[in-house]
Design a protein around this motif. Structure first.
Motif, short mmCIF file in Angstrom:
data_model
loop_
_atom_site.label_atom_id
_atom_site.label_comp_id
_atom_site.label_asym_id
_atom_site.label_seq_id
_atom_site.Cartn_x
_atom_site.Cartn_y
_atom_site.Cartn_z
N UNK A 213 0.83 -1.21 0.00
CA UNK A 213 0.00 0.00 0.00
C UNK A 213 0.86 1.26 0.00
N UNK A 214 2.01 1.20 0.64
CA UNK A 214 3.02 2.25 0.56
C UNK A 214 4.23 1.65 -0.11
N UNK A 215 4.63 2.20 -1.25
CA UNK A 215 5.71 1.59 -2.01
C UNK A 215 6.47 2.64 -2.78
N UNK A 216 7.54 2.21 -3.43
CA UNK A 216 8.43 3.09 -4.17
C UNK A 216 7.67 3.81 -5.29
N UNK A 217 7.71 5.14 -5.34
CA UNK A 217 6.97 5.88 -6.38
C UNK A 217 7.38 5.53 -7.80
N UNK A 218 8.63 5.11 -8.00
CA UNK A 218 9.08 4.73 -9.33
C UNK A 218 8.31 3.56 -9.89
N UNK A 219 7.90 2.62 -9.03
CA UNK A 219 7.07 1.51 -9.49
C UNK A 219 5.68 2.00 -9.87
N UNK A 220 5.10 2.86 -9.04
CA UNK A 220 3.77 3.39 -9.34
C UNK A 220 3.78 4.10 -10.68
N UNK A 221 4.79 4.94 -10.90
CA UNK A 221 4.89 5.69 -12.14
C UNK A 221 5.05 4.76 -13.34
N UNK A 222 5.93 3.76 -13.22
CA UNK A 222 6.17 2.83 -14.33
C UNK A 222 4.91 2.05 -14.66
N UNK A 223 4.17 1.62 -13.63
CA UNK A 223 2.94 0.87 -13.86
C UNK A 223 1.88 1.73 -14.53
N UNK A 224 1.77 2.98 -14.09
CA UNK A 224 0.79 3.87 -14.70
C UNK A 224 1.14 4.16 -16.15
N UNK A 225 2.41 4.39 -16.45
CA UNK A 225 2.81 4.65 -17.83
C UNK A 225 2.60 3.44 -18.72
N UNK A 226 2.64 2.24 -18.15
CA UNK A 226 2.39 1.02 -18.92
C UNK A 226 0.90 0.69 -18.99
N UNK A 227 0.05 1.57 -18.44
CA UNK A 227 -1.41 1.40 -18.47
C UNK A 227 -1.83 0.11 -17.76
N UNK A 228 -1.22 -0.11 -16.59
CA UNK A 228 -1.56 -1.25 -15.76
C UNK A 228 -2.47 -0.81 -14.62
N UNK A 229 -3.29 -1.73 -14.15
CA UNK A 229 -4.17 -1.44 -13.02
C UNK A 229 -3.43 -1.79 -11.73
N UNK A 230 -3.52 -0.89 -10.74
CA UNK A 230 -2.78 -1.06 -9.50
C UNK A 230 -3.66 -1.65 -8.41
N UNK A 231 -3.12 -2.63 -7.70
CA UNK A 231 -3.78 -3.23 -6.53
C UNK A 231 -2.90 -2.96 -5.31
N UNK A 232 -3.43 -2.22 -4.34
CA UNK A 232 -2.68 -1.94 -3.12
C UNK A 232 -2.93 -3.05 -2.10
#
Length: 464
Positions: A193-212
């Protein structure tokens, strides 16, 4: 989240009146920068309007500059541009006299520049090294360089099989490559639920859905992940089992085994990020050891030698090597061989081992200094860590503290950039031990933090 229900002015479309009420609430101080507004359905029910009306009202207020929307998190009252607590960028110059505790960096030491200088001098003096540094190389790196990096990693207790190692342009590149070969747009990927912002950014740019995945004091809650998997398992799970960034939490051995069993049950790929360096004695069993067939292990030079090299590694199951090579070739053809050669020479320099021993001792001393100085606030930090997680006293807000500290010359990080899901960020600060130039500078920063926390609660925006 702010429990806020506006009184609507008379006249005009409802969505516009709601937007005007938001603006008025901010001007009167009922809503302060960083406050999270109610979810659209909740506010629609309170006001007796449709969700579409609230959506349009929020969009209008956003267009007028009052609000910010964060994907997967919610709608917030906008911070002033120069004091936004959610900015998270490396390399930005600090104001003169500012003490940086906001970026996770190794402590400064003259031997960092000296080690790189020796490596470059060795390359320029060696025709063979120059030839390697100026030629095209295989996508994953040439066999000799991969073996040298694997040997260095092995000396640090990390994966040391060169046949499964791909050379990357740093840890962030490793994350992007891993997501690229493991997932497709629209896939579900999970993380703490709290994680490295670089992963969040990379996942969003790849158009992936995030599960916390919910967390507790011991890191990722594997039981909670199991419940989420019962509804829909993610394609990929990204995790930092030895040192969660930003909280510093560490998975124990039981949770690691449970996580691997769950990944096998639901066919989940694991991305294990070990860039936040911990001494071997303070680490658990790597996931890549427990589940080598489904784990991609990321490491880099950034927290051990220096971040500017942008050299890292991705250790993967053999069946992914060809796909990774295709991905690298499409992006940049290869990692720049000159930088790889410089990194290899630096790794093999005896001075790099002495530097790491100094760094471990220095961070341990800095950690004890922080834990002792801020003991009244019960800071959290795993032994060997370069991060301290500081929960705030009741009633204090991290965005407020960040601004007040910045005005006193101390830079810290708030949890907002690390939030994966829609839950409100905890009220805490991440303190990084590495960036201050010395222990005296760190002690000065701690005195300021202690003084600001001891002051009566005030709103930093009242003086803007």
């Amino acid at each position: 989240m702010t429990i806020w229900t506006p009184e609507l002015p008379e006249g005009g479309p409802r969505y516009r009146r709601i937007a005007e009420a938001i603006a008025k609430g901010i001007e009167l101080g009922e809503l302060t920068p960083g406050d999270k507004l109610p979810p659209q359905r909740q506010l629609a029910d309170r006001l007796g309007v449709t969700i579409g009306t609230i959506t349009r009202a929020y969009a209008t207020a956003h267009h007028q500059g009052w609000l910010d929307s964060r994907v997967g998190s919610g709608t917030y009252v906008r911070q002033s541009i120069e004091e936004s607590p959610t900015s998270f960028r490396a390399g930005e110059p600090l104001d003169r006299g500012m003490i940086d505790m906001g970026m996770s960096l190794p402590p400064p030491h003259p031997s960092r520049a000296q080690g790189l200088q020796r490596a470059l001098e060795h390359i320029t003096a060696s025709p063979g090294a120059l030839q390697v540094a100026t030629e095209y190389q295989p996508e994953a790196g040439n066999e000799t360089q991969r073996a040298r990096i694997a040997a260095w990693q092995g000396s640090l207790g990390f994966p040391d099989d060169p046949s499964r190692l791909v050379i990357t342009q740093g840890g962030q590149h490793g994350i992007q490559l891993a997501l690229q070969v493991l997932s497709q747009p629209g896939d579900l990927v999970a993380g703490d639920a709290l994680t490295y912002p670089g992963f969040i950014s990379a996942a969003q740019q790849a158009h992936l859905r995030l599960m916390a995945v919910p967390m507790d004091a011991n890191g990722l809650d594997v039981d909670a992940l199991a419940r989420l998997c019962a509804r829909q398992p993610p394609r990929v799970l990204y995790t930092t089992p030895d040192l969660n960034n930003p909280t510093g939490a560490q998975l124990d051995e039981t949770r690691r085994e449970q996580l691997v069993a769950l990944a096998r049950e639901h066919d989940i790929w694991l991305i294990e990020d070990a860039v936040q360096y911990l001494p071997l004695a303070n680490r658990g069993t790597p996931l890549v050891t427990l589940a080598p067939e489904r784990t991609l292990h990321i490491f880099s030079t950034s927290k051990v030698l220096t971040g500017g090299l942008r050299i890292g590694s991705l250790t993967v199951p053999e069946r992914l090597l060809e796909r990774l090579g295709t991905a690298i070739r499409a992006q940049s053809w290869m990692t720049p061989p000159l930088m790889v050669e410089a990194a290899c020479h630096w790794m093999e320099d005896p001075g790099s081992r002495a530097l790491l021993h100094w760094q471990i001792d220095e961070l341990a001393a800095r950690r004890e200094l922080v834990l002792e100085h801020l003991a009244a606030y019960e800071p959290l930090s795993h032994e060997g860590s370069s991060i301290v997680w500081l929960p705030l006293p009741s009633g204090r807000r991290s965005s407020e503290l960040q601004i007040l500290l910045a005005r006193r010359g101390v830079k810290v990080s708030t949890p907002e950039p690390f939030c994966m899901g829609s839950e409100p960020a905890p009220q805490a600060l991440r303190l990084c031990l590495g960036p201050p130039v010395d222990r005296e500078s760190l002690a000065q920063a701690l005195t300021i933090i202690d003084e600001v926390l001891a002051e009566p609660q005030t709103s930093p925006w009242q003086t803007l």
